[in-house]
Design a protein around this motif. Structure first.
Motif, mmCIF file in Angstrom:
data_model
loop_
_atom_site.group_PDB
_atom_site.id
_atom_site.type_symbol
_atom_site.label_atom_id
_atom_site.label_comp_id
_atom_site.label_asym_id
_atom_site.label_seq_id
_atom_site.Cartn_x
_atom_site.Cartn_y
_atom_site.Cartn_z
ATOM 1 N N TYR A 1 -3.495 -57.709 10.856
ATOM 2 C CA TYR A 1 -4.264 -56.521 10.465
ATOM 3 C C TYR A 1 -3.402 -55.388 9.920
ATOM 4 O O TYR A 1 -3.913 -54.289 9.663
ATOM 5 N N VAL A 2 -2.129 -55.622 9.723
ATOM 6 C CA VAL A 2 -1.189 -54.549 9.421
ATOM 7 C C VAL A 2 -1.560 -53.765 8.163
ATOM 8 O O VAL A 2 -1.712 -52.535 8.196
ATOM 9 N N LYS A 3 -1.682 -54.443 7.040
ATOM 10 C CA LYS A 3 -1.869 -53.723 5.774
ATOM 11 C C LYS A 3 -3.181 -52.942 5.723
ATOM 12 O O LYS A 3 -3.185 -51.760 5.337
ATOM 13 N N PRO A 4 -4.331 -53.530 6.095
ATOM 14 C CA PRO A 4 -5.563 -52.738 6.049
ATOM 15 C C PRO A 4 -5.569 -51.569 7.029
ATOM 16 O O PRO A 4 -6.059 -50.487 6.700
ATOM 17 N N VAL A 5 -5.028 -51.766 8.235
ATOM 18 C CA VAL A 5 -5.044 -50.677 9.218
ATOM 19 C C VAL A 5 -4.086 -49.563 8.807
ATOM 20 O O VAL A 5 -4.411 -48.370 8.943
ATOM 21 N N LEU A 6 -2.914 -49.902 8.289
ATOM 22 C CA LEU A 6 -2.005 -48.864 7.804
ATOM 23 C C LEU A 6 -2.616 -48.099 6.629
ATOM 24 O O LEU A 6 -2.444 -46.875 6.510
ATOM 25 N N GLU A 7 -3.354 -48.798 5.778
ATOM 26 C CA GLU A 7 -4.051 -48.136 4.679
ATOM 27 C C GLU A 7 -5.077 -47.146 5.232
ATOM 28 O O GLU A 7 -5.206 -46.022 4.722
ATOM 29 N N LEU A 8 -5.793 -47.546 6.263
ATOM 30 C CA LEU A 8 -6.774 -46.650 6.880
ATOM 31 C C LEU A 8 -6.090 -45.435 7.502
ATOM 32 O O LEU A 8 -6.550 -44.292 7.334
ATOM 33 N N ILE A 9 -4.994 -45.664 8.228
ATOM 34 C CA ILE A 9 -4.290 -44.572 8.896
ATOM 35 C C ILE A 9 -3.772 -43.547 7.882
ATOM 36 O O ILE A 9 -3.733 -42.342 8.156
ATOM 37 N N ARG A 10 -3.384 -44.028 6.712
ATOM 38 C CA ARG A 10 -2.906 -43.100 5.666
ATOM 39 C C ARG A 10 -4.025 -42.189 5.162
ATOM 40 O O ARG A 10 -3.757 -41.094 4.663
ATOM 41 N N LYS A 11 -5.269 -42.639 5.290
ATOM 42 C CA LYS A 11 -6.393 -41.896 4.709
ATOM 43 C C LYS A 11 -7.205 -41.110 5.722
ATOM 44 O O LYS A 11 -7.787 -40.075 5.376
#
Length: 352
Positions: A235-245
């Motif tokens: 889940y790393v890439k989608p969750v990090l993308e969410l955290i950035r936003k």
């Protein structure tokens, strides 16, 4: 002392290979896996596979970096891999179990190391395993920077091996996610799992043992063995993308202990979780396991992820946008519950 002209036969000359260790095979494995590892490398690597230690420079974009580390294995899912010659994706499981764990604190995985131990090194099998590890690292955006292959005759049955993995990540100190801001009425989002991931396999194996079935039989769009061995979702890439936003208040990786044990770990004192059981689609595999093994509902939720691999807690005003971001990243996500104040006689989590 024996005289120089004695006629005693010379003792047998022994080598490391005679003792069961093939150094040449180990060297061949290193050469075979280097191309897979190099595909995962990041600019911060100063020295990787082949040395006594790997060197990794802290990314310069962090002002006050905190390192986050995690280690795990894949449990008795390995026994199923041995039995059915399913070695290609077990390495993805290995990476996922560690990188998903450090992700819950908001950490970006930087690099990964593996430990592969066996009695007698089968280069082809080990190559398949490490290819999976490299694939998992690519999914997580981290570098496969090194590892250890240990050939130990007599320690493992023929054809078996053990795996462990070690991940190191990084997070800005001011951005660490620890659940401390979770409050009443916050929304709980659940991201779909890919099946059992790498948990509950002792029970899965017991069910198969007591109720023998054709694991090549169809279960939905796959076979039973394909559903059982599906690799853990990373889940790393989608969750990090969410955290950035958007601000995320809490994250829980649903591993051993299932939904019942893992979600309460991130709650502040005085809070509880209410989960609506019919709010997401439970995969066919879990229905099959429950029916075959006559497993109670509570036990299912304590052992398995039951279709939810990662849980997020967000403020109500961010829930819809968070779901939209995750959908855009290719994830299936549901609004599965909310946070309530906990009274003295209430459990930390209620699934109803």
């Amino acid at each position: 002392m024996t005289s120089s002209n004695s006629q005693h036969p010379k003792p047998e000359q022994l080598s490391y290979r005679d003792a069961g260790v093939n150094i040449d095979a180990g060297n061949l494995l290193v050469e075979k896996i280097k191309p897979f590892a190099q595909r995962t490398w990041r600019p911060e690597i100063l020295a990787g596979i082949g040395g006594f230690g790997a060197l990794f420079e802290v990314p310069q974009k962090y002002r006050n970096p905190v390192l986050v580390s995690g280690t795990d294995g894949v449990g008795t899912k390995l026994k199923v891999a041995f039995q059915f010659n399913q070695h290609d994706s077990i390495g993805i499981d290995l990476v996922a179990m560690s990188v998903n764990d450090i992700l819950v604190q908001g950490a970006e995985p930087l690099f990964f190391l593996d430990y592969f131990a066996c009695g007698s090194l089968n280069v082809d099998t080990a190559t398949r395993v490490v290819q999976g590890i490299a694939a998992g690292c690519e999914q997580a955006g981290c570098a496969l920077i090194g590892g250890e292959t240990a050939e130990m005759p007599g320690m493992y049955p023929e054809g078996e091996y053990d795996l462990a993995g070690f991940a190191v990540g990084i997070v800005e100190k001011s951005s660490i996610i620890n659940g401390s801001t979770i409050s009443e009425n916050d929304i709980i989002l659940g991201i779909a799992s890919n099946g059992a991931h790498a948990n509950g396999f002792s029970l899965i194996r017991k069910i198969i043992e007591k109720h023998p079935v054709d694991l090549n039989a169809k279960l939905g769009n796959s076979t039973l063995i394909e559903a059982i061995m599906a690799p853990t979702r990373i889940y790393v890439k989608p969750v990090l993308e969410l955290i950035r936003k958007l601000p995320v208040k809490g994250l829980a990786h649903i591993t051993g202990g299932g939904l019942l044990e893992n979600i309460p770990r991130i709650l502040p004192t005085g809070m509880m979780v209410y989960i609506q059981q019919d709010s997401w689609e439970i995969p066919l595999l879990f229905h099959w396991l429950q029916q075959q093994g006559n497993v109670a509902n509570e036990e299912m939720f304590r052992v398995f992820n039951c279709g939810i691999g990662m849980v997020l807690v967000v403020a109500p005003e961010h829930a819809d946008e968070a779901m939209a971001v995750l959908h855009a990243c290719g994830e299936t996500v549901w609004r599965i519950g909310h946070i309530k104040q906990r009274h003295a006689d209430e459990p930390a989590i209620l699934i109803a």
